[in-house]
Design an enzyme around this catalytic site. Structure first.
Site, PDB file in Angstrom:
ATOM      1  CD  GLU A 267      -0.148  -4.762 -10.253  1.00  0.00           C
ATOM      2  OE1 GLU A 267       0.499  -3.915  -9.778  1.00  0.00           O
ATOM      3  OE2 GLU A 267      -1.154  -5.428  -9.883  1.00  0.00           O
ATOM      4  CG  HIS A 270       0.314   0.486  -9.898  1.00  0.00           C
ATOM      5  ND1 HIS A 270       0.037   1.570  -9.185  1.00  0.00           N
ATOM      6  CD2 HIS A 270      -0.515  -0.639  -9.533  1.00  0.00           C
ATOM      7  CE1 HIS A 270      -1.283   0.952  -8.696  1.00  0.00           C
ATOM      8  NE2 HIS A 270      -1.461   0.036  -8.877  1.00  0.00           N
ATOM      9  CD  GLU A 296      -5.482   0.717  -8.142  1.00  0.00           C
ATOM     10  OE1 GLU A 296      -6.134   0.003  -8.556  1.00  0.00           O
ATOM     11  OE2 GLU A 296      -4.247   0.674  -7.523  1.00  0.00           O
TER      12      GLU A 296
END
Length: 504
Positions: A267, A270, A296
């Site tokens: 995460e 991202h 991604e």
């Protein structure tokens, strides 16, 4: 006159972006802190905000401004912010005007209710309770595809929402190439007879210390805590409300280290993408990732190519041992490295090893196609899921929480999303090879817990551009060629061939 039109367009777009960020903030709260009783009210709030944003964006005034500004976008080689803005907004506008405002509002309301129903159904492993919501979500998806139109297959329209320019036929071809490379390697690993013991990862691990280690790691990576935070949720995600407020979530298991450890890295990948967009793009539709596949690629690069590498653990394993001396104090680095890279078909996608992960995505892609084409009904989905799991991975879930109910995506109407995970895996290695070609010292820097060169390269090639370019163009600009599976398959063969002595 052009500057006046451009100023008016940007002003209108800024209002729409603010509304979308407000809706995103409500979604973040829904998935982290909102009490269960708030689901119905939150559904109405999200429906209102998304209807308003859609109505403002599809206003004919936006169309007239885009027509006046069309000369700015005529030259495809013009990569200025303004030219890219007009091109991307024109594309978005043409798609959005095909969707009635009432449809957008109704779907937003249904998604909010469906998401809370899924959370409860997943906890109870009760597919029957979730089934009517899932039927409704796929009905909305089919209707969206018809509104949007498509060249060959309704899935084209849905996939294009997440990966502009990608088609169903291209995904099928890529997946066939990957399957032809992955399955023989998986068979060779099984035939090697090498057994890797990962029991050291399945012990009691204090949650606070897990969190502490994860925070230390992603801080070194470059995640900016002045512009972000981490919270707990059922299914981890990253979300942004502008480049200066990009939040991540995770979940902790008291007896399994990998989930939070690698989920936090994932995460953060991202989030660092969103934090790295050019400030000049703020409050425009360009101030976010180029596509979910590109997004991604960033999370998987940090999670796998960095986080599961030997250089990373040469720098960080002693610290993990310090935090968990009883569990890992007597475990040497090589045993730990092999454990976190063990290949073993598993039930849960987000906990899958690098080699089998894409098989999980292929399963979901095939089921989405079957549902859209009417070859499988929602009522038949649990059985179809289990059959596919057995065929692809050789295992069958004991319950639906570990099977068809494990992912949040369908409850949120995100049909067409799953292929972007595999696109990201493939692109992550293509980017990694180019970064190493430009900066061969990166592995040695990782051994010293230094990540500035790698992050700087990604900032320059990917992050700062935000959504200025369509994915294909961005990939060529960043790597010199279109997306290709060759580097990814080469990486898998090298890494797991070495771990298992499997020669292909």
């Amino acid at each position: 006159m052009t500057q006046e039109a451009l100023h008016e367009l940007k002003s209108r777009l800024a209002t729409i972006v603010d509304l979308n960020h407000a809706a995103a903030l409500l979604t973040w709260d829904q998935r982290t802190y909102m009490p269960p009783g708030g689901a119905r009210g939150r559904a109405e709030q999200l429906a209102t905000l998304q209807r308003l944003a859609h109505e403002l964006f599809t206003d004919t005034a936006i169309g007239r401004l885009l027509d006046r500004l069309a000369p700015l976008a005529e030259n495809p080689d013009d990569e200025s912010d303004d030219a890219c803005l007009v091109r991307r907004v024109r594309r978005d506008y043409e798609r959005a005007t095909k969707l009635p405002a009432e449809f957008v509002s109704a779907w937003a309301r249904a998604r909010a209710i469906s998401n809370k129903a899924w959370e409860q159904a997943r906890r109870d492993s009760d597919f029957a309770a979730f089934r009517p919501h899932l039927e409704e979500q796929f009905d909305f998806a089919r209707r969206a595809a018809e509104y949007l139109g498509y060249p060959d297959h309704p899935y084209d329209a849905l996939l294009d929402q997440y990966e502009p320019g990608m088609t169903t036929a291209q995904v099928k071809a890529l997946f066939a190439e990957l399957k032809a490379g992955i399955l023989p390697l998986l068979r060779a690993i099984v035939a090697s007879g090498v057994q890797i013991d990962d029991s050291i990862l399945h012990q009691p691990f204090d949650e606070a210390r897990q969190e502490q280690f994860g925070v230390e790691v992603i801080t070194r990576f470059g995640y900016d805590w002045q512009r972000g935070r981490q919270d707990r949720t059922v299914h981890p995600f990253a979300i942004n409300f502008g480049r200066d407020d990009v939040r991540i979530t995770t979940r902790f298991y008291p007896d399994f280290l990998n989930a939070a450890l690698f989920g936090t890295m994932h995460e953060a990948g991202h989030a660092m993408y969103e934090q790295g967009t050019d400030p000049a793009l703020s409050r425009t539709p360009l101030a976010r990732g180029a596509s979910l596949g590109v997004h991604e690629s960033q999370s998987r690069l940090w999670e796998n190519l960095v986080g599961r590498s030997r250089p990373f653990w040469e720098a960080n394993y002693a610290r993990l041992q310090e935090l968990f001396p009883e569990q890992l104090g007597q475990v040497d680095l090589e045993r730990f490295y092999r454990a976190i890279n063990k290949v073993q078909p598993s039930l849960i996608r987000v906990e899958a090893d690098e080699l089998t992960y894409n098989l999980h995505i292929m399963l979901r892609f095939e089921l989405e196609l079957a549902l859209l084409e009417g070859r499988v009904r929602v009522a038949e989905l649990p059985e179809a899921w289990n059959v596919q799991m057995q065929e692809l991975l050789g295992i069958t879930p004991d319950n639906d929480a570990e099977g068809v109910l494990q992912d949040v995506h369908w409850s949120s109407g995100m049909v067409g999303y799953f292929p972007t995970y595999t696109l990201g895996n493939v692109l992550s290695v293509q980017l990694w090879e180019c970064a190493l070609a430009d900066h061969p010292q990166i592995p040695e820097e990782i051994r010293r817990n230094e990540y500035g060169t790698l992050l700087g390269w990604l900032r320059e090639r990917i992050h700062r551009h935000g959504r200025k370019f369509e994915p294909n163009r961005l990939i060529v600009k960043a790597t010199g060629r279109p997306l290709t599976a060759e580097p990814y398959l080469r990486y898998l063969r090298a890494k797991f061939g070495e771990l298992y002595g499997a020669q292909l």
